[in-house]
Design a protein around this motif. Sequence first.
Motif, PDB file in Angstrom:
ATOM      1  N   SER A 117      40.515  46.729  37.877  1.00 42.29           N
ATOM      2  CA  SER A 117      40.819  46.815  36.633  1.00 42.29           C
ATOM      3  C   SER A 117      39.497  45.960  36.296  1.00 42.29           C
ATOM      4  O   SER A 117      38.546  45.613  36.963  1.00 42.29           O
ATOM      5  CB  SER A 117      41.816  45.305  35.866  1.00 42.29           C
ATOM      6  OG  SER A 117      42.635  45.477  35.820  1.00 42.29           O
ATOM      7  N   THR A 118      38.764  46.345  34.460  1.00 42.55           N
ATOM      8  CA  THR A 118      37.352  46.202  34.895  1.00 42.55           C
ATOM      9  C   THR A 118      36.832  44.687  33.996  1.00 42.55           C
ATOM     10  O   THR A 118      36.018  44.684  34.760  1.00 42.55           O
ATOM     11  CB  THR A 118      37.475  46.862  32.940  1.00 42.55           C
ATOM     12  OG1 THR A 118      37.589  48.360  33.684  1.00 42.55           O
ATOM     13  CG2 THR A 118      36.082  47.301  32.240  1.00 42.55           C
ATOM     14  N   VAL A 119      38.161  44.157  34.016  1.00 37.10           N
ATOM     15  CA  VAL A 119      37.744  42.616  33.801  1.00 37.10           C
ATOM     16  C   VAL A 119      39.391  41.581  34.158  1.00 37.10           C
ATOM     17  O   VAL A 119      40.361  42.212  34.284  1.00 37.10           O
ATOM     18  CB  VAL A 119      37.817  41.982  31.858  1.00 37.10           C
ATOM     19  CG1 VAL A 119      37.586  41.033  31.510  1.00 37.10           C
ATOM     20  CG2 VAL A 119      37.087  43.128  31.368  1.00 37.10           C
ATOM     21  N   LEU A 120      38.900  40.960  34.704  1.00 40.64           N
ATOM     22  CA  LEU A 120      39.370  40.137  35.498  1.00 40.64           C
ATOM     23  C   LEU A 120      39.678  38.780  34.864  1.00 40.64           C
ATOM     24  O   LEU A 120      38.605  37.539  34.644  1.00 40.64           O
ATOM     25  CB  LEU A 120      39.456  39.690  36.936  1.00 40.64           C
ATOM     26  CG  LEU A 120      40.389  38.857  37.673  1.00 40.64           C
ATOM     27  CD1 LEU A 120      41.651  38.828  37.740  1.00 40.64           C
ATOM     28  CD2 LEU A 120      39.824  38.381  39.385  1.00 40.64           C
ATOM     29  N   HIS A 121      40.730  38.426  34.600  1.00 39.56           N
ATOM     30  CA  HIS A 121      41.020  36.653  33.544  1.00 39.56           C
ATOM     31  C   HIS A 121      41.829  35.909  35.211  1.00 39.56           C
ATOM     32  O   HIS A 121      41.932  36.082  35.228  1.00 39.56           O
ATOM     33  CB  HIS A 121      41.944  36.515  32.498  1.00 39.56           C
ATOM     34  CG  HIS A 121      42.194  35.014  32.063  1.00 39.56           C
ATOM     35  ND1 HIS A 121      43.171  34.715  32.110  1.00 39.56           N
ATOM     36  CD2 HIS A 121      41.339  34.655  31.480  1.00 39.56           C
ATOM     37  CE1 HIS A 121      42.967  33.209  31.308  1.00 39.56           C
ATOM     38  NE2 HIS A 121      40.996  33.648  30.759  1.00 39.56           N
ATOM     39  N   LEU A 122      40.253  35.048  35.521  1.00 36.59           N
ATOM     40  CA  LEU A 122      40.438  34.232  36.592  1.00 36.59           C
ATOM     41  C   LEU A 122      41.868  33.166  36.513  1.00 36.59           C
ATOM     42  O   LEU A 122      41.552  32.707  35.497  1.00 36.59           O
ATOM     43  CB  LEU A 122      39.223  33.275  36.740  1.00 36.59           C
ATOM     44  CG  LEU A 122      37.647  33.895  37.460  1.00 36.59           C
ATOM     45  CD1 LEU A 122      36.911  33.123  37.425  1.00 36.59           C
ATOM     46  CD2 LEU A 122      38.182  35.093  38.628  1.00 36.59           C
ATOM     47  N   GLY A 123      42.080  33.442  37.506  1.00 33.83           N
ATOM     48  CA  GLY A 123      43.512  32.698  37.828  1.00 33.83           C
ATOM     49  C   GLY A 123      43.220  30.969  37.699  1.00 33.83           C
ATOM     50  O   GLY A 123      42.806  30.464  38.403  1.00 33.83           O
ATOM     51  N   HIS A 124      44.498  30.631  36.809  1.00 30.49           N
ATOM     52  CA  HIS A 124      44.135  28.957  37.587  1.00 30.49           C
ATOM     53  C   HIS A 124      42.766  28.454  37.035  1.00 30.49           C
ATOM     54  O   HIS A 124      42.586  27.350  37.834  1.00 30.49           O
ATOM     55  CB  HIS A 124      44.371  28.644  38.393  1.00 30.49           C
ATOM     56  CG  HIS A 124      45.400  27.259  38.917  1.00 30.49           C
ATOM     57  ND1 HIS A 124      45.951  26.435  39.016  1.00 30.49           N
ATOM     58  CD2 HIS A 124      45.313  25.954  37.521  1.00 30.49           C
ATOM     59  CE1 HIS A 124      46.430  24.921  39.337  1.00 30.49           C
ATOM     60  NE2 HIS A 124      46.249  24.826  38.770  1.00 30.49           N
TER      61      HIS A 124
END
Length: 360
Positions: free
Chosen positions: A210-217
């Motif tokens: 994926s281009t962009v990762l929304h970091l978990g937690h």
Amino acid sequence: MSKKIVLVLSIILCLVGCGDTYTSEANNPSNAPIENGNLNVHFIDVGQADATLFSYNNKDDKYTVLFDTGDWQGDEVVPYLQEQNISHLDLVIISHPDADHIGQLTDVLENIQVEEVWMSGNESTSQTYLDAMEVILDQDITYQEPRTGEEFTIGPLDIEVIYPETISGKSNEESVSIRLSYDEVSFLLTGDAGKQEELEMIETSKSLDSTVLHLGHHGSDTSSDTTFVKEVKPELAIYSAGQDNSYGHPSEEVIQLLNNENIEWYGTDVNGTIIVETDGQEYSVQTDNPHDDSDPSECVNINEARAEELQEIVHIGASRAEQIIEERPFESLQDLDVIEGIGPSRIADIEEKGIVCSLE
């Protein structure tokens, strides 16, 4: 065929074999903003909580998806949607029923026309959850509990459900996780899923790239397993956290991992609302930096500025700011091409903004 019948058929088909594609029917208002056919992804500053808006507008084609709805004690989400001239949402996804993710759902449902809502199926005894479910029932809103491998299409947006495969009552761990793609640019969001769940995602997904990762937690070290991040191979990472939060988010361990992997990163605690705009091939990042005390009227000297000041420059996140500090001094702005991910087009963007002090 009505939308609800289509959804029922989709669920039946998934019992035979998931992976069938469901196309959401849009009924968008004409007053939504025109954005030249680009996808705008708004990581909304909602403090120590999550709320992400996907908005695509091109003349009469308008599609909107909201992933999580902020904290129950906040009131930012509906005003933000209204500022964007959004009165209709094709889909609201709640990763899990914790109050910092489902918090303002009732407010959203009562003020914005919502076509359908997805949740994991894990329940809560909180009044916030119960109130939201009551509104969903009262308004007869389409409700679905997506599972690993299901694929959906909303206009030009492709959504693949990455997690969970099943549920067992573990609210955080079994967060609904999605990979949303717009042509060649993709976004991965995992709610509060932990490291063990991230490793399971690797095993059950066709691809996490994926281009962009929304970091978990919220950038906690309970998420963002090293193997997982390397499997995703993001160019950009974003976390949602409150300024000076008591949890210590984001974790220094996670930030160090991003720096080691040369992944550009932003956070709502530092940058405020973060907007990623993409035409499906390239993307740009815009921030409002409400938590930055520097004087915006002053130019930024790339040979002297602190890391926080360097991040005022377009395309410069924390990782690239540290690289600039390590590589300076620079004799011209063109010399920034030694920074990972900064090429001629991005240098041209930086020049156009006019925020960098002249080096001549």
